[in-house]
Design an enzyme around this catalytic site. Sequence first.
Site, PDB file in Angstrom:
ATOM      1  N   HIS A  72      15.587  10.112  -7.522  1.00 50.80           N
ATOM      2  CA  HIS A  72      14.630  11.211  -7.665  1.00 50.80           C
ATOM      3  C   HIS A  72      14.572  12.051  -6.396  1.00 50.80           C
ATOM      4  O   HIS A  72      14.268  11.537  -5.329  1.00 50.80           O
ATOM      5  CB  HIS A  72      13.239  10.672  -8.000  1.00 50.80           C
ATOM      6  CG  HIS A  72      13.081  10.276  -9.434  1.00 50.80           C
ATOM      7  ND1 HIS A  72      11.870  10.166 -10.053  1.00 50.80           N
ATOM      8  CD2 HIS A  72      14.012   9.996 -10.378  1.00 50.80           C
ATOM      9  CE1 HIS A  72      12.049   9.819 -11.328  1.00 50.80           C
ATOM     10  NE2 HIS A  72      13.343   9.696 -11.539  1.00 50.80           N
ATOM     11  N   TYR A 201       1.924  12.896 -10.443  1.00 49.11           N
ATOM     12  CA  TYR A 201       0.677  12.356  -9.889  1.00 49.11           C
ATOM     13  C   TYR A 201      -0.417  13.377 -10.174  1.00 49.11           C
ATOM     14  O   TYR A 201      -0.346  14.500  -9.676  1.00 49.11           O
ATOM     15  CB  TYR A 201       0.794  12.160  -8.374  1.00 49.11           C
ATOM     16  CG  TYR A 201       1.712  11.029  -7.943  1.00 49.11           C
ATOM     17  CD1 TYR A 201       1.200   9.760  -7.714  1.00 49.11           C
ATOM     18  CD2 TYR A 201       3.070  11.236  -7.738  1.00 49.11           C
ATOM     19  CE1 TYR A 201       2.019   8.717  -7.292  1.00 49.11           C
ATOM     20  CE2 TYR A 201       3.908  10.198  -7.320  1.00 49.11           C
ATOM     21  CZ  TYR A 201       3.368   8.945  -7.097  1.00 49.11           C
ATOM     22  OH  TYR A 201       4.178   7.919  -6.683  1.00 49.11           O
ATOM     23  N   PRO A 293      -1.749   1.495  -4.502  1.00 48.21           N
ATOM     24  CA  PRO A 293      -0.406   1.789  -4.990  1.00 48.21           C
ATOM     25  C   PRO A 293      -0.023   3.267  -5.009  1.00 48.21           C
ATOM     26  O   PRO A 293       1.155   3.589  -5.221  1.00 48.21           O
ATOM     27  CB  PRO A 293      -0.410   1.227  -6.412  1.00 48.21           C
ATOM     28  CG  PRO A 293      -1.841   1.175  -6.805  1.00 48.21           C
ATOM     29  CD  PRO A 293      -2.609   0.933  -5.552  1.00 48.21           C
TER      30      PRO A 293
HETATM   31  P1  FAD Z   1       4.395 -10.955  -3.266  1.00 53.28           P
HETATM   32  O1  FAD Z   1       5.196 -10.107  -4.179  1.00 53.28           O
HETATM   33  O2  FAD Z   1       2.970 -11.179  -3.586  1.00 53.28           O
HETATM   34  O3  FAD Z   1       5.143 -12.349  -3.172  1.00 53.28           O
HETATM   35  C1  FAD Z   1       4.553 -13.489  -2.588  1.00 53.28           C
HETATM   36  C2  FAD Z   1       5.169 -14.747  -3.173  1.00 53.28           C
HETATM   37  O4  FAD Z   1       4.624 -15.873  -2.522  1.00 53.28           O
HETATM   38  C3  FAD Z   1       4.853 -14.896  -4.656  1.00 53.28           C
HETATM   39  O5  FAD Z   1       6.030 -15.149  -5.382  1.00 53.28           O
HETATM   40  C4  FAD Z   1       3.879 -16.067  -4.704  1.00 53.28           C
HETATM   41  O6  FAD Z   1       4.004 -16.831  -5.895  1.00 53.28           O
HETATM   42  C5  FAD Z   1       4.281 -16.853  -3.479  1.00 53.28           C
HETATM   43  N1  FAD Z   1       3.186 -17.672  -2.940  1.00 53.28           N
HETATM   44  C6  FAD Z   1       1.882 -17.362  -2.852  1.00 53.28           C
HETATM   45  N2  FAD Z   1       1.188 -18.350  -2.299  1.00 53.28           N
HETATM   46  C7  FAD Z   1       2.062 -19.337  -2.029  1.00 53.28           C
HETATM   47  C8  FAD Z   1       1.942 -20.626  -1.461  1.00 53.28           C
HETATM   48  N3  FAD Z   1       0.756 -21.094  -1.053  1.00 53.28           N
HETATM   49  N4  FAD Z   1       3.052 -21.367  -1.318  1.00 53.28           N
HETATM   50  C9  FAD Z   1       4.261 -20.900  -1.730  1.00 53.28           C
HETATM   51  N5  FAD Z   1       4.437 -19.688  -2.276  1.00 53.28           N
HETATM   52  C10 FAD Z   1       3.352 -18.907  -2.429  1.00 53.28           C
HETATM   53  N6  FAD Z   1       3.457  -1.671  -5.179  1.00 53.28           N
HETATM   54  C11 FAD Z   1       3.949  -0.480  -5.462  1.00 53.28           C
HETATM   55  O7  FAD Z   1       4.616   0.105  -4.610  1.00 53.28           O
HETATM   56  N7  FAD Z   1       3.725   0.098  -6.696  1.00 53.28           N
HETATM   57  C12 FAD Z   1       2.997  -0.558  -7.670  1.00 53.28           C
HETATM   58  O8  FAD Z   1       2.834  -0.044  -8.769  1.00 53.28           O
HETATM   59  C13 FAD Z   1       2.453  -1.796  -7.391  1.00 53.28           C
HETATM   60  N8  FAD Z   1       1.713  -2.469  -8.301  1.00 53.28           N
HETATM   61  C14 FAD Z   1       1.179  -3.688  -7.976  1.00 53.28           C
HETATM   62  C15 FAD Z   1       0.371  -4.374  -8.898  1.00 53.28           C
HETATM   63  C16 FAD Z   1      -0.199  -5.616  -8.569  1.00 53.28           C
HETATM   64  C17 FAD Z   1      -1.060  -6.343  -9.586  1.00 53.28           C
HETATM   65  C18 FAD Z   1       0.027  -6.162  -7.289  1.00 53.28           C
HETATM   66  C19 FAD Z   1      -0.595  -7.500  -6.915  1.00 53.28           C
HETATM   67  C20 FAD Z   1       0.839  -5.474  -6.382  1.00 53.28           C
HETATM   68  C21 FAD Z   1       1.412  -4.235  -6.710  1.00 53.28           C
HETATM   69  N9  FAD Z   1       2.226  -3.534  -5.795  1.00 53.28           N
HETATM   70  C22 FAD Z   1       2.725  -2.327  -6.110  1.00 53.28           C
HETATM   71  C23 FAD Z   1       2.527  -4.028  -4.500  1.00 53.28           C
HETATM   72  C24 FAD Z   1       3.890  -4.710  -4.429  1.00 53.28           C
HETATM   73  O9  FAD Z   1       4.202  -5.317  -5.642  1.00 53.28           O
HETATM   74  C25 FAD Z   1       3.795  -5.696  -3.298  1.00 53.28           C
HETATM   75  O10 FAD Z   1       3.530  -4.967  -2.120  1.00 53.28           O
HETATM   76  C26 FAD Z   1       5.024  -6.547  -3.096  1.00 53.28           C
HETATM   77  O11 FAD Z   1       5.209  -7.422  -4.181  1.00 53.28           O
HETATM   78  C27 FAD Z   1       4.889  -7.352  -1.808  1.00 53.28           C
HETATM   79  O12 FAD Z   1       5.869  -8.319  -1.723  1.00 53.28           O
HETATM   80  P2  FAD Z   1       5.592  -9.672  -0.962  1.00 53.28           P
HETATM   81  O13 FAD Z   1       6.866 -10.423  -1.076  1.00 53.28           O
HETATM   82  O14 FAD Z   1       5.014  -9.390   0.361  1.00 53.28           O
HETATM   83  O15 FAD Z   1       4.429 -10.393  -1.774  1.00 53.28           O
HETATM   84  C1  DHB Z   2       4.963   3.386  -9.833  1.00 52.16           C
HETATM   85  C2  DHB Z   2       3.933   2.807  -9.156  1.00 52.16           C
HETATM   86  C3  DHB Z   2       3.338   3.477  -8.117  1.00 52.16           C
HETATM   87  O1  DHB Z   2       2.339   2.910  -7.440  1.00 52.16           O
HETATM   88  C4  DHB Z   2       3.765   4.743  -7.748  1.00 52.16           C
HETATM   89  O2  DHB Z   2       3.144   5.381  -6.744  1.00 52.16           O
HETATM   90  C5  DHB Z   2       4.804   5.312  -8.421  1.00 52.16           C
HETATM   91  C6  DHB Z   2       5.412   4.625  -9.466  1.00 52.16           C
HETATM   92  C7  DHB Z   2       5.594   2.673 -10.951  1.00 52.16           C
HETATM   93  O3  DHB Z   2       5.194   1.545 -11.249  1.00 52.16           O
HETATM   94  O4  DHB Z   2       6.504   3.228 -11.580  1.00 52.16           O
END
Ligand code: FAD
Ligand code: DHB
Length: 391
Positions: A72, A201, A293
């Site tokens: 994009h 948006y 987000p």
């Molecule tokens: P996580 O993806 O949370 O991964 C952490 C991992 O650690 C998980 O697999 C979990 O099971 C594991 N874990 C947790 N506790 C323990 C433990 N005690 N022992 C062992 N393992 C453990 N970002 C965007 O940019 N756009 C979005 O639309 C968006 N939507 C989201 C919706 C939701 C509901 C959430 C919660 C987040 C969203 N995010 C979004 C943010 C994005 O998904 C996260 O920033 C990203 O996943 C971060 O990655 P991470 O690996 O730091 O954490």
């Molecule tokens: C999506 C999520 C977001 O938070 C964003 O800013 C743009 C796209 C998505 O899930 O596609």
Amino acid sequence: VRTQVAIVGAGPAGLFLGHLLRQAGVDVVILERKDRAYVEGRVRAGVLERITVELMERLGVDERMRREGLVHAGANLASDGEMFRIDMAELTGGSTVMVYGQQEVMKDLFDAAEQRDLRIVFDADAVRLHDVEGERPHITWRKDGAEHRLDCDFIAGCDGYHGVSRATIPDKVLKTFERVYPFGWLGILAEAPPCDHELIYSNHDRGFALASMRSPTRSRYYVQCSLDDRLEDWSDERFWDEVSVRLGPEAAARIVRAPSFEKSIAPLRSFVSEPMRYGRLFLAGDAAHIVPPTGAKGMNLAVSDVIMLSEALVEHYHERSSAGIDGYSARALARVWKAERFSWWFTSLTHRFPDQDGFDRKMQVAELAYIKGSRAAQVTLAENYVGLPLV
Ligand code: FAD
Ligand code: DHB
């Protein structure tokens, strides 16, 4: 069992870090509380910044993304139903983003982990971190009714917002900063062509809406909702009606309605904990910080953290220097805070706040009109949206 770096959590932060360290010849073990299907099944982020695209390439896991991902070069803003386009590529000297779901990224990283013998222990229960202040930290967990132990040089806490790693750091050491927003996002996935080839948006009097996608045949839409709303309150029909009004007539005319096959509500929050290091424990990704987000920054911030952390650890093992390790927290936080600011600003600009009065609303509308007419304002938005450089 012994390893050099123990990684807690196999989300984007943990898996990218594992691949990076393994590629540099550093020995790692990843401990994940859930199983692969669970981690891969979570519908989350959709937009990859250039640093994330380039990291996929560097790790040699970009083949499917190159084929199926959507490049994009711009995105649209809408103010009370009237749309205008931000030409991100033109405004940033050619930078683009990639629409490729977090689920797809995870699948590619897990597949590559199997091929490359990257060690991941799934279903690791009751993970506990020990002696992180000392020279010889170790981790214990339970699996299949047995107690396990892993000795290591360093621990990377990549276990998300609710993980055990940040909780291991004493309260008197941690400083936390937080803003909880008085609304959530209701998101759906539907097997239907997107209403536009780029994202929209929208700031509407009835609240924020976002039109996104996963592929040319799969749409992702969000609407701002109340924190009291339950999924049962939102039939597909109500959702389609609401998102159509909020995105405006031009987009609404092109919306293709289809049954949703995923529907969920996520609360919005800004959160940072400092520092991102305590002894031999390093935090990365959601374990250390959360953004709302709106700016699509969550997963990309996890990526910039682990790029910096891998550089620091590789420097330690290859050059016997602790400079990288000592500088990690400050270096990562400098970029984190800028993304926090952008995500907070973009959220404030586009959402309806319960206590917002007429003046506040006029300020939002005026700022959107200013952005529409000002190249300077558009450059500011664009350079943040495509992702700030790693410094
Ligand atoms: P996580 O993806 O949370 O991964 C952490 C991992 O650690 C998980 O697999 C979990 O099971 C594991 N874990 C947790 N506790 C323990 C433990 N005690 N022992 C062992 N393992 C453990 N970002 C965007 O940019 N756009 C979005 O639309 C968006 N939507 C989201 C919706 C939701 C509901 C959430 C919660 C987040 C969203 N995010 C979004 C943010 C994005 O998904 C996260 O920033 C990203 O996943 C971060 O990655 P991470 O690996 O730091 O954490
Ligand atoms: C999506 C999520 C977001 O938070 C964003 O800013 C743009 C796209 C998505 O899930 O596609």
